[in-house]
Write an enzyme that holds these catalytic residues in place. Structure first.
Site, mmCIF file in Angstrom:
data_model
loop_
_atom_site.group_PDB
_atom_site.id
_atom_site.type_symbol
_atom_site.label_atom_id
_atom_site.label_comp_id
_atom_site.label_asym_id
_atom_site.label_seq_id
_atom_site.Cartn_x
_atom_site.Cartn_y
_atom_site.Cartn_z
ATOM 1 N N SER A 666 30.888 4.819 15.417
ATOM 2 C CA SER A 666 30.823 3.350 14.978
ATOM 3 C C SER A 666 29.736 3.196 13.865
ATOM 4 O O SER A 666 29.992 2.188 12.922
ATOM 5 C CB SER A 666 30.472 2.176 16.237
ATOM 6 O OG SER A 666 31.333 2.484 17.298
ATOM 7 N N ASN A 871 39.457 4.014 20.232
ATOM 8 C CA ASN A 871 38.380 4.521 21.330
ATOM 9 C C ASN A 871 36.999 4.379 20.823
ATOM 10 O O ASN A 871 36.014 4.469 21.820
ATOM 11 C CB ASN A 871 38.895 5.901 21.667
ATOM 12 C CG ASN A 871 40.236 5.676 22.322
ATOM 13 O OD1 ASN A 871 40.612 4.720 23.110
ATOM 14 N ND2 ASN A 871 41.102 6.789 22.366
ATOM 15 N N TYR A 872 36.516 4.919 19.619
ATOM 16 C CA TYR A 872 35.333 4.969 19.235
ATOM 17 C C TYR A 872 34.782 4.280 18.016
ATOM 18 O O TYR A 872 33.528 4.042 18.242
ATOM 19 C CB TYR A 872 35.296 6.712 18.657
ATOM 20 C CG TYR A 872 35.770 7.725 19.598
ATOM 21 C CD1 TYR A 872 34.955 7.749 20.922
ATOM 22 C CD2 TYR A 872 36.714 8.453 19.435
ATOM 23 C CE1 TYR A 872 35.379 8.730 21.565
ATOM 24 C CE2 TYR A 872 36.941 9.461 20.529
ATOM 25 C CZ TYR A 872 36.438 9.599 21.719
ATOM 26 O OH TYR A 872 36.830 10.603 22.493
ATOM 27 N N ILE A 873 35.574 3.709 17.417
ATOM 28 C CA ILE A 873 34.902 2.844 16.383
ATOM 29 C C ILE A 873 34.905 1.462 17.011
ATOM 30 O O ILE A 873 36.048 0.993 17.297
ATOM 31 C CB ILE A 873 35.691 2.799 15.178
ATOM 32 C CG1 ILE A 873 35.649 4.193 14.440
ATOM 33 C CG2 ILE A 873 35.403 1.464 14.277
ATOM 34 C CD1 ILE A 873 36.654 4.150 13.208
#
Length: 914
Positions: A666, A871-873
């Site tokens: 992110s 899932n991650y950003i």
């Protein structure tokens, strides 16, 4: 900060092999310095190099990467613990005596006299697959033949430096704000310019593009700490009476409009503006739902369909026959049914059922005992189920629609629940049907029978005042709970891994949204502390205490290379490992500072990567692997995942190793978006976003192997582009047909067939177009017939189809004539040069868009963009891009994802910062 267990002889007690010393003497450290040469400076440590085959290593020699004995405790309860115990993240072994800590088995004895049978070993140990050979173009190399990873070295360093500065600035601002709050306020008026920053007036709240008010100065404050946005109409209600009188009718009109707007939004609960339900608190006051949907009962096979044993058709008890159909119906899945572990596990469970039901009977009623798997023949069962599948596919569209409608109607009562008086969608309300467990990767339990779940195994969670849904006739629920701290509606324990299965709310529900929100807010909070964490672990990389040095090295690998932490596992679980449970054979060292990781990671998916690390980290790994350690021994033998997470939580509450993956992705994306200036068409802007996403995936080491179908997919896209170019050429020829003078006016080059579109290609493409036209006509004819039958009309005769197909025949004749004469006659009524020129321009736009999409697809062949984006950003960053560059959110999020991230779409504008 020193680990609490630094003085203990062994933290884990997980291995019976060699153990690291408790301290590292300076003399040993200096000796290792002499052996370890400094990096050649070709690549900044912290970036992975490639995904390719392992060469012969200078230090470790060949490693047996199949024998991975890393065992970690399962999240599921193995011994039937209650659901609350089963849902806890991990057990903390730090304070337990060695005698009470979980131990795992050591590698099987391969010495003389030991059994040489590998039948009980997981497939990962029996046959290790080599990594695929990788070409330069498969590992992210750009047109300049320089891998993107190398180009991003400077970017990675810059982002890390920026993170350090930003963390210090945030903490300084918080301290300044805290001090200013404690100072007494001055009564006299001051000029705003003379006030300190903390006392200056905040800018007036401005309305965001989505209608949510937002203070500019609080961009870096987690949403949970921001003041809730003012409700519409609130300002009008609090105005002074004198002001109302002055405005008169205008105020009343404004109030009326605001009240109408408030009524329109009354049903929408904007929980993200005031999230106040933390973990462990009461999640609901009232909860009503209708329970779960059970799979249909087993329908026995027709009398003539039987399993054969040793060539003889046999009759089985209903329960045994059902298990036989589990295997027989999936013979087309060769990946599973030809797997020796799958076969072994299935037959073991099948025999248990046979033993209980009396095995089988022959054609004359004689008893036949089934003892060998290779004598079982399931082909007749497969043929029966395959025919059923084909018949279902061949059903008319109207019948398929009717079946779906009936299913939806039957399931409608279970699809929603009432949560605190609000209608919320339920996620997995269907109980999983019985079948064969497949697992992922080389799972040791693949092929075992998943038993039918009965109501007696299911616990219902519901409000005290709510009506408890009735269990199916003749059954009762295991238990009915009123757990207001739980977000589950029902739960049961499955028989394979003894894990608890929960019925939860759907991804787009308030509760699920809050879970995602908290996850990203936690990552957002980490940016305040990341500089100190990195400074501390860099210092501890040289610590004399072995436990501290191992912990610092693990945090370095988790931060730089996105390794998962890993947990202790049970003996009968898949041989998957993470950073803390890496074995000697999972890490291979290549001087001066290259490290090869090779192990089965999450879901038994192989993690293989070659990376360059800091010289001190390379030296540490060499120390951790020092003799007498050998295959099967732990590298981080003085570190547990629970101990590591406990240490990380001293920096900020709730910080665990997995937060680093979300933070790094992110924060990196946030920095790339700040510098981005996206212009051009929508397709070009989407490509810019994907390019940034690709950089995030590479910088954060979220990689994937190039798909086997990638080349064919690119070729197909190129073929479509060529088809449009050919179509463009034909239209230009029609322009000449209408006005022959255009050839001289525009030039012969404008009307020429592109060089790469040979005559042979043209004729092949024409045949494909004719066949495509015929297929369209056939499908349309079938669809029209289905509609006529559904409406009670007469079915059309085959003669009608022949007449319709004449259109394709005419097209074929026209192409043959064009090839012979070299001329293309204008098509369509009222064709003009101007209209045809417009068609050429439209085709040009489509061609350019497809070229951009093809280039984008090719660039992203080695990274899983969907994984990082979902899932991650932080999804709010995608929304920022969408609003900043005016790109429809539909281009990034499907309908399901738009529902899942509704909170993100509605809570930020283009100026929000991670």
């Amino acid at each position: 900060m020193s680990a609490s267990d630094s003085d203990t002889p062994l933290v884990k007690g997980k291995t019976n092999g060699a153990v690291s010393t408790s301290t590292i003497p300076k003399s040993g450290d200096r000796h290792m310095d002499k052996e370890t040469t400094v990096s050649n400076g070709q690549l900044e440590p912290g970036l992975s190099i490639r995904n390719g085959p392992v060469e012969q290593m200078d230090v470790d020699g060949s490693a047996t990467n199949g024998a991975m004995n890393g065992k970690r405790k399962s999240r599921a309860s193995i011994n039937g613990a209650c659901y609350k115990e089963a849902s806890s993240s991990s057990d903390d072994d730090d304070d337990k005596p060695l005698s009470k800590r979980r131990k795992t088995t050591v590698p099987k004895d391969t010495s003389a006299g030991a059994s040489d049978s590998n039948s009980d070993a997981p497939l990962a140990r029996n046959a290790v697959k080599k990594p695929p050979k990788v070409k330069p173009e498969d590992v992210g190399e750009s047109d300049s033949d320089q891998p993107l990873g190398k180009k991003l070295v400077a970017a990675k360093k810059k982002i890390e430096n920026q993170a350090e500065k930003e963390a210090k600035a945030i903490r300084a601002q918080e301290r300044k704000t805290s001090v200013s709050k404690r100072k007494p306020k001055k009564v006299e008026s001051e000029s705003d310019d003379d006030l300190p920053l903390a006392k200056k007036k905040k800018p007036a709240a401005r309305k965001a593009s989505n209608g949510v008010k937002k203070e500019e100065s609080d961009d870096d404050v987690p949403l949970s700490k921001k003041a809730p946005a003012a409700k519409k109409g609130a300002a009008a209600k609090t105005q002074a009476p004198a002001k109302k009188a002055a405005k008169g009718k205008a105020v009343k009109k404004e109030e009326t409009e605001q009240d109408e707007e408030a009524e329109l939004e009354e049903d929408e609960y904007r929980w993200w503006e005031a999230p106040n339900k933390d973990d462990g608190s009461v999640k609901w006051t009232t909860l009503e739902h209708n329970g779960v949907v059970f799979p249909p009962e087993y329908e026995p096979l027709p009398g003539h369909i039987k399993m054969k044993y040793n060539g003889v058709p046999v009759s089985l008890h209903k329960d045994a026959e059902e298990v036989a159909t589990f295997f027989g119906s999936m013979l087309n899945s060769t990946h599973n049914v030809e797997n020796p572990t799958f076969q072994k596990n299935f037959f073991h469970d099948f025999k248990e059922v046979l033993d209980k039901t009396g095995h089988a009977k022959g054609p004359k009623g004689e008893k036949i005992k089934i003892e060998k798997f290779d004598k079982c023949d399931f082909h007749d069962i497969f043929a029966y189920y395959d025919a059923q599948r084909e018949a279902k596919k061949a059903l008319p569209a109207a019948e398929k629609k009717a079946l779906k409608a009936a299913k939806d109607e039957a399931e409608a009562p279970y699809m929603f629940c009432m949560w605190d008086g609000r209608k919320q969608k339920v996620g997995n309300f269907r109980v999983e049907p019985p079948g064969l467990f497949r697992g992922r990767g080389d799972h040791p339990k693949t092929g075992k029978v998943k038993k039918r779940v009965l109501p007696e195994q299911i616990t219902i969670n519901i409000g005290k005042e709510a009506r408890v849904p009735p269990a199916p006739a003749g059954h009762k629920w295991k238990e009915v709970k009123h757990d207001q701290t739980g977000t589950w509606l029902a739960m049961w324990q499955e028989n394979i891994n003894l894990a608890y299965k929960y019925v939860m709310l759907a991804a787009n529900s308030d509760i699920k949204g809050q879970s995602d929100y908290k996850k990203f807010e936690k990552a957002r909070e980490l940016k305040k502390h990341i500089d100190k964490i990195r400074k501390d672990y860099t210092r501890d990389l040289k610590s004399e205490v072995m436990a501290d040095r191992q912990r610092a090295t693990a945090v370095y690998l988790i931060d730089k290379f996105a390794l998962r932490a890993g947990n202790e596992k049970g003996e009968d679980e898949a041989d998957t490992v993470g950073c803390c449970s890496l074995k000697f054979e999972n890490v291979t060292l290549k001087p001066p500072n290259k490290v090869v990781f090779d192990f089965l990671g999450k879901d038994s998916i192989r993690f293989y990567d070659e990376v360059e690390v800091d010289a001190q980290v390379f030296k540490n790994l060499k120390i951790f692997k020092k003799a007498p350690k050998k295959d099967g021994d732990e590298i981080f033998d003085r570190l547990t995942t629970s101990g590591l997470n406990k240490y990380l939580s001293t920096y900020m509450p709730g910080l665990t190793a997995k937060v680093f993956r979300t933070y790094n992705a992110s924060y990196t994306m946030s920095n790339l978006l700040k510098e981005m200036k996206s212009t051009g068409t929508i397709a070009e802007k989407v490509k810019d976003y994907n390019e940034a996403n690709r950089k995030v995936a590479i910088l954060c080491n979220h990689k994937r192997t190039v798909a086997a179908s990638h080349a064919a997919s690119i070729e197909k896209m190129q073929e479509k582009i060529n088809g449009l170019r050919y179509q463009q050429w034909r239209i230009k020829q029609m322009m000449i047909d209408l006005d022959p003078k255009l050839k001289k006016k525009k030039g012969a080059e404008y009307f020429a067939l592109p060089d790469d579109l040979t005559q042979e290609w043209v004729e092949t493409h024409q045949k494909a177009l004719v066949e495509e036209q015929r297929e369209k006509i056939r499908k349309k004819f079938e669809k029209d017939n289905e509609k006529r039958i559904a409406d009670g009309e007469k079915e059309m005769k085959p003669k009608e189809l022949d007449e319709r197909l004449e259109v394709a025949d005419e097209m074929e004749k026209k192409f043959k004539k064009e090839n012979k004469t070299g001329k293309v006659e204008a098509e369509g009524k009222g064709a003009t040069v101007e209209k045809l020129e417009g068609q050429v321009e439209k085709l040009h736009t489509r061609i350019e868009t497809m070229k951009v999409q093809m280039e984008d697809k090719d660039n992203n062949k080695e990274v899983a963009l969907g994984t990082s984006k979902i899932n991650y950003i932080d999804p709010r960053l995608t929304v920022v891009f969408n609003k900043k560059f005016n790109v429809p959110i539909e281009r990034f999020f499907s309908k399901t994802l738009r529902e899942k991230f509704d909170w993100a779409i509605k809570s930020v504008d283009e100026n929000w910062e991670f």
